[in-house]
Write a protein that holds these residues in place. Structure first.
Motif, PDB file in Angstrom:
ATOM      1  N   PHE A 289       0.838  -1.203   0.000  1.00 34.39           N
ATOM      2  CA  PHE A 289       0.000   0.000   0.000  1.00 34.39           C
ATOM      3  C   PHE A 289       0.871   1.250   0.000  1.00 34.39           C
ATOM      4  O   PHE A 289       0.535   2.261  -0.622  1.00 34.39           O
ATOM      5  CB  PHE A 289      -0.896   0.020   1.243  1.00 34.39           C
ATOM      6  N   HIS A 290       2.000   1.191   0.723  1.00 37.33           N
ATOM      7  CA  HIS A 290       2.855   2.374   0.856  1.00 37.33           C
ATOM      8  C   HIS A 290       3.386   2.839  -0.497  1.00 37.33           C
ATOM      9  O   HIS A 290       3.471   4.042  -0.753  1.00 37.33           O
ATOM     10  CB  HIS A 290       4.026   2.064   1.795  1.00 37.33           C
ATOM     11  N   ALA A 291       3.742   1.890  -1.348  1.00 41.55           N
ATOM     12  CA  ALA A 291       4.224   2.257  -2.680  1.00 41.55           C
ATOM     13  C   ALA A 291       3.077   2.778  -3.543  1.00 41.55           C
ATOM     14  O   ALA A 291       3.256   3.689  -4.347  1.00 41.55           O
ATOM     15  CB  ALA A 291       4.882   1.048  -3.349  1.00 41.55           C
ATOM     16  N   ALA A 292       1.878   2.192  -3.373  1.00 42.23           N
ATOM     17  CA  ALA A 292       0.732   2.577  -4.201  1.00 42.23           C
ATOM     18  C   ALA A 292       0.110   3.898  -3.787  1.00 42.23           C
ATOM     19  O   ALA A 292      -0.680   4.471  -4.545  1.00 42.23           O
ATOM     20  CB  ALA A 292      -0.324   1.468  -4.150  1.00 42.23           C
ATOM     21  N   ASN A 293       0.443   4.404  -2.593  1.00 38.49           N
ATOM     22  CA  ASN A 293      -0.089   5.697  -2.168  1.00 38.49           C
ATOM     23  C   ASN A 293       0.494   6.862  -2.960  1.00 38.49           C
ATOM     24  O   ASN A 293      -0.093   7.945  -3.026  1.00 38.49           O
ATOM     25  CB  ASN A 293       0.185   5.937  -0.681  1.00 38.49           C
ATOM     26  N   ALA A 353      -5.911   9.872  -1.552  1.00 35.78           N
ATOM     27  CA  ALA A 353      -6.506   9.964  -2.887  1.00 35.78           C
ATOM     28  C   ALA A 353      -6.997  11.380  -3.171  1.00 35.78           C
ATOM     29  O   ALA A 353      -6.747  11.942  -4.249  1.00 35.78           O
ATOM     30  CB  ALA A 353      -7.665   8.974  -3.012  1.00 35.78           C
ATOM     31  N   LEU A 354      -7.685  11.984  -2.205  1.00 39.34           N
ATOM     32  CA  LEU A 354      -8.229  13.332  -2.400  1.00 39.34           C
ATOM     33  C   LEU A 354      -7.109  14.365  -2.552  1.00 39.34           C
ATOM     34  O   LEU A 354      -7.222  15.303  -3.366  1.00 39.34           O
ATOM     35  CB  LEU A 354      -9.140  13.702  -1.231  1.00 39.34           C
ATOM     36  N   CYS A 355      -6.040  14.226  -1.784  1.00 38.49           N
ATOM     37  CA  CYS A 355      -4.912  15.162  -1.902  1.00 38.49           C
ATOM     38  C   CYS A 355      -4.273  15.054  -3.286  1.00 38.49           C
ATOM     39  O   CYS A 355      -3.948  16.074  -3.907  1.00 38.49           O
ATOM     40  CB  CYS A 355      -3.878  14.880  -0.812  1.00 38.49           C
ATOM     41  N   GLN A 356      -4.084  13.838  -3.770  1.00 38.16           N
ATOM     42  CA  GLN A 356      -3.514  13.649  -5.112  1.00 38.16           C
ATOM     43  C   GLN A 356      -4.443  14.233  -6.186  1.00 38.16           C
ATOM     44  O   GLN A 356      -3.992  14.877  -7.142  1.00 38.16           O
ATOM     45  CB  GLN A 356      -3.290  12.153  -5.379  1.00 38.16           C
ATOM     46  N   LEU A 357      -5.745  14.031  -6.020  1.00 35.40           N
ATOM     47  CA  LEU A 357      -6.713  14.539  -6.995  1.00 35.40           C
ATOM     48  C   LEU A 357      -6.737  16.065  -7.003  1.00 35.40           C
ATOM     49  O   LEU A 357      -6.757  16.689  -8.082  1.00 35.40           O
ATOM     50  CB  LEU A 357      -8.109  13.995  -6.659  1.00 35.40           C
ATOM     51  N   CYS A 358      -6.719  16.676  -5.828  1.00 35.43           N
ATOM     52  CA  CYS A 358      -6.764  18.142  -5.747  1.00 35.43           C
ATOM     53  C   CYS A 358      -5.525  18.769  -6.366  1.00 35.43           C
ATOM     54  O   CYS A 358      -5.616  19.798  -7.051  1.00 35.43           O
ATOM     55  CB  CYS A 358      -6.915  18.574  -4.289  1.00 35.43           C
ATOM     56  N   ASN A 422       8.419   1.485  -4.492  1.00 32.47           N
ATOM     57  CA  ASN A 422       8.862   2.863  -4.263  1.00 32.47           C
ATOM     58  C   ASN A 422       9.898   3.292  -5.295  1.00 32.47           C
ATOM     59  O   ASN A 422       9.862   4.420  -5.796  1.00 32.47           O
ATOM     60  CB  ASN A 422       9.446   3.000  -2.850  1.00 32.47           C
ATOM     61  N   TRP A 423      10.823   2.379  -5.596  1.00 31.88           N
ATOM     62  CA  TRP A 423      11.828   2.690  -6.615  1.00 31.88           C
ATOM     63  C   TRP A 423      11.165   2.923  -7.970  1.00 31.88           C
ATOM     64  O   TRP A 423      11.521   3.850  -8.691  1.00 31.88           O
ATOM     65  CB  TRP A 423      12.835   1.545  -6.721  1.00 31.88           C
ATOM     66  N   LEU A 424      10.204   2.087  -8.308  1.00 33.84           N
ATOM     67  CA  LEU A 424       9.522   2.221  -9.595  1.00 33.84           C
ATOM     68  C   LEU A 424       8.799   3.563  -9.691  1.00 33.84           C
ATOM     69  O   LEU A 424       8.839   4.233 -10.730  1.00 33.84           O
ATOM     70  CB  LEU A 424       8.527   1.070  -9.772  1.00 33.84           C
ATOM     71  N   GLY A 425       8.150   3.972  -8.599  1.00 31.99           N
ATOM     72  CA  GLY A 425       7.472   5.263  -8.599  1.00 31.99           C
ATOM     73  C   GLY A 425       8.440   6.416  -8.763  1.00 31.99           C
ATOM     74  O   GLY A 425       8.171   7.377  -9.496  1.00 31.99           O
ATOM     75  N   THR A 426       9.588   6.319  -8.099  1.00 37.94           N
ATOM     76  CA  THR A 426      10.600   7.372  -8.199  1.00 37.94           C
ATOM     77  C   THR A 426      11.241   7.387  -9.579  1.00 37.94           C
ATOM     78  O   THR A 426      11.478   8.453 -10.158  1.00 37.94           O
ATOM     79  CB  THR A 426      11.686   7.143  -7.127  1.00 37.94           C
ATOM     80  N   PHE A 427      11.516   6.190 -10.117  1.00 39.29           N
ATOM     81  CA  PHE A 427      12.219   6.090 -11.389  1.00 39.29           C
ATOM     82  C   PHE A 427      11.360   6.584 -12.554  1.00 39.29           C
ATOM     83  O   PHE A 427      11.859   7.208 -13.489  1.00 39.29           O
ATOM     84  CB  PHE A 427      12.629   4.627 -11.628  1.00 39.29           C
ATOM     85  N   THR A 428      10.054   6.283 -12.504  1.00 38.03           N
ATOM     86  CA  THR A 428       9.184   6.648 -13.625  1.00 38.03           C
ATOM     87  C   THR A 428       8.629   8.064 -13.527  1.00 38.03           C
ATOM     88  O   THR A 428       8.158   8.608 -14.530  1.00 38.03           O
ATOM     89  CB  THR A 428       7.995   5.667 -13.721  1.00 38.03           C
ATOM     90  N   THR A 451      -4.921   4.806  -7.980  1.00 34.90           N
ATOM     91  CA  THR A 451      -4.361   3.699  -7.195  1.00 34.90           C
ATOM     92  C   THR A 451      -4.865   3.737  -5.752  1.00 34.90           C
ATOM     93  O   THR A 451      -5.172   2.696  -5.169  1.00 34.90           O
ATOM     94  CB  THR A 451      -2.824   3.737  -7.201  1.00 34.90           C
ATOM     95  N   ASN A 452      -4.985   4.936  -5.183  1.00 31.42           N
ATOM     96  CA  ASN A 452      -5.497   5.049  -3.811  1.00 31.42           C
ATOM     97  C   ASN A 452      -6.956   4.629  -3.729  1.00 31.42           C
ATOM     98  O   ASN A 452      -7.379   4.009  -2.744  1.00 31.42           O
ATOM     99  CB  ASN A 452      -5.323   6.478  -3.296  1.00 31.42           C
TER     100      ASN A 452
END
Length: 534
Positions: A289-293, A353-358, A422-428, A451-452
């Motif tokens: 979940f931590h990576a998907a947040n 999710a709401l923070c990312q959307l805003c 986490n690496w994948l999120g940072t790398f992409t 994702t959230n």
């Protein structure tokens, strides 16, 4: 009266009766300070002239020192590779050597890697040191969490996991603050002074855990019943009622024997068989979940959005955002004992999710403006608060799901996959937010909103409620194939029977009139309800 799950936890359901165990767990989580420290320090190094003079080059076009992108990627990615490798090694190493020896090994590797980084000017040596440091951080992270899962009383596991997150947040604050104080130096001291802090926490922890017992559940898995009893007694207050102690010990002994008897020696394969398959898949999912947040891209690119917002002191503001994370985890201490795990995860993922959307909407309406930049920074701060407030619960639930024998294997694999995520999120992220690529910038948040939202749905459908449940109760419910939404109210008769046997033994030891198992079961359940409702 608030609704509570029916628990077979025989211990007093307060905090004061377990001060000794809470203190031990706090010291065992000190090592996670390293992860937050590294996360904050290295990002600052890449903007320090003193560091860039050694590992970068002077750019006539930019009229300042710069660093090659490949070097930049290796410095960050080798650390992540190290954490991935070490997390995969946790299972076999922990099964053979225990939790304490894993933490000592992490401290030794940390000392070696830090000494190399302090003394070298070679890129090859720096890369080696970053890999070793990653291995040590992965072990600090995973071995400490395994220990507190197995040592803390069921009703206080949420609190001890808040300790872990507090140490991680404090590490980030210390790292960002020290970088802010040394980044103007033009010599190697600019990064050597922050690096020296890597020695502090592991040294303190290595000394303190000399006096700490090994995990009683690990000892019980190995068949060392007497050592397990001594270890458990050292974890509990000296004035504990003998009936409580013997009931808990009997639960651990009886359930662990059942678990060991049902598993064969090929534990990596056993993770995917029978009822363990459901537990393994849930553990892997919840920990990831931590990576998907989307926390990785938000944290790393905070400085970029601070610059867009026209903030004059981005280093100082980064410290402020990190402090909000610490405020979030301290806030979580106020509800972790009283709010269901599922509720915390649903609210936490929904807020993320709401923070990312805003952020994405604001950038869509007025892209690149100062107003948009300030709004994005505000939502980054809110995201950090909510993410860190709920984050310990996801780690906690992930470790509660596997059985005692398979926990290091399952949890180690889950942690490794989370580091990869986490690496994948940072790398992409650069491919999405860089103007030379897609140029989405904060609109990248639309993906992480999705994702959230999926995490919220997954939690509602599949994640069982484990608050106040002993690890042995969780095992019994999975073995009995209890549906997800019945975990909260299910009565674990098998664990209750083990507890009653422990009480009967305590009766003999204290020369008290024995209880029958049936009578003890009824009285135990009733006493738990009374204690929880008061």
């Amino acid at each position: 009266m608030r609704a509570v799950p029916i628990s077979a936890n025989p211990l007093k359901l307060d905090v004061g009766s377990h001060k000794k165990c809470l203190t031990i767990c706090f010291f065992l989580t000190i090592g996670t300070f390293q992860y937050g420290l590294d996360y904050a320090l290295v990002g600052g190094f890449l903007s320090m002239p003193g560091f860039l003079k050694v590992y970068g080059y002077y750019s006539p076009e930019l009229k300042r020192y710069n660093i090659d992108p490949t070097v930049q990627q290796l410095i960050s990615s080798l650390m992540t590779i190290g954490t991935f490798i070490s997390s995969l090694m946790v299972g076999p190493l922990s099964a053979k050597f225990g939790r304490k020896h894993g933490l000592w090994a992490a401290s030794a590797l940390n000392a070696v890697s830090t000494a190399i980084m302090l003394g070298t000017t070679s890129k090859a040596a720096l890369y080696t040191a970053r890999l070793l440091l990653g291995v040590s951080v992965g072990w600090f992270f995973t071995f400490s969490q395994l220990y507190v899962h197995e040592a803390a009383p069921a009703h206080l596991r949420g609190i001890v996991f808040a300790f872990y997150q507090i140490m991680l947040s404090v590490g980030s604050i210390v790292g960002a603050s020290v970088d802010n104080g040394t980044h103007t130096l033009t010599t190697r001291r600019s990064y050597q002074i922050p690096l020296a802090i890597f020695f502090v926490a592991p040294t303190i922890q290595s000394i303190l855990i000399i006096f700490v017992p090994e995990s009683p559940r690990w000892l019980m898995v190995r068949g060392d019943d007497q050592k397990a009893e001594k270890a458990l007694r050292k974890l509990r207050n000296s004035d504990i009622d003998e009936h409580e102690f013997q009931a808990e010990l009997s639960e651990i002994r009886g359930s662990t024997r059942d678990q060991v008897e049902k598993n064969n020696k090929w534990l990596f394969l056993e993770m995917w068989r029978g009822t363990n398959l459901r537990r393994t898949l849930l553990c892997l999912s919840v920990v990831c979940f931590h990576a998907a947040n989307g926390s990785s891209w938000v944290n790393i690119y905070t400085t970029y959005f601070l610059t867009v917002a026209g903030v004059q002191s981005p280093f100082s503001m980064s410290v402020m955002v990190t402090c909000l994370g610490l405020a979030g985890v301290i806030f979580s201490l106020s509800f972790t004992r009283y709010v269901d795990r599922r509720t915390v995860m649903i609210i936490g993922c929904s807020a993320c999710a709401l923070c990312q959307l805003c952020m994405a909407i604001v950038w869509t309406v007025t892209p690149g403006s100062v107003v948009a930049g300030k709004c994005v920074v505000a939502f980054i701060a809110l995201f950090t608060f909510f993410y860190v407030a709920y984050s310990p619960t996801a780690w906690l639930v992930g470790g509660e799901l596997p059985n005692n024998q398979l926990r290091p294997f399952t949890y180690g694999l889950a942690t490794a996959l989370n580091f990869v995520g986490n690496w994948l999120g940072t790398f992409t992220a650069p491919y999405f937010i860089n103007p030379a690529k897609l140029g989405w910038s904060a609109k990248y948040g639309y993906i992480w909103f999705g994702t959230n939202a999926l995490l919220v749905i997954f939690t509602i459908l599949f994640v069982p409620e484990t608050r106040d449940r002993t690890l042995e109760e969780v095992h019994e419910m999975f073995e009995n194939k209890v549906p997800t939404h019945k975990f909260k109210t299910y009565v674990c008769t098998g664990v209750e029977t083990y507890a009653a046997q422990g009480v009967a033994k305590a009766d003999v030891l204290t020369e008290r009139t024995p209880y029958t198992a049936e009578k003890e079961n009824v009285q135990h359940i009733e006493s738990q309800e009374v204690k929880k409702s008061t």
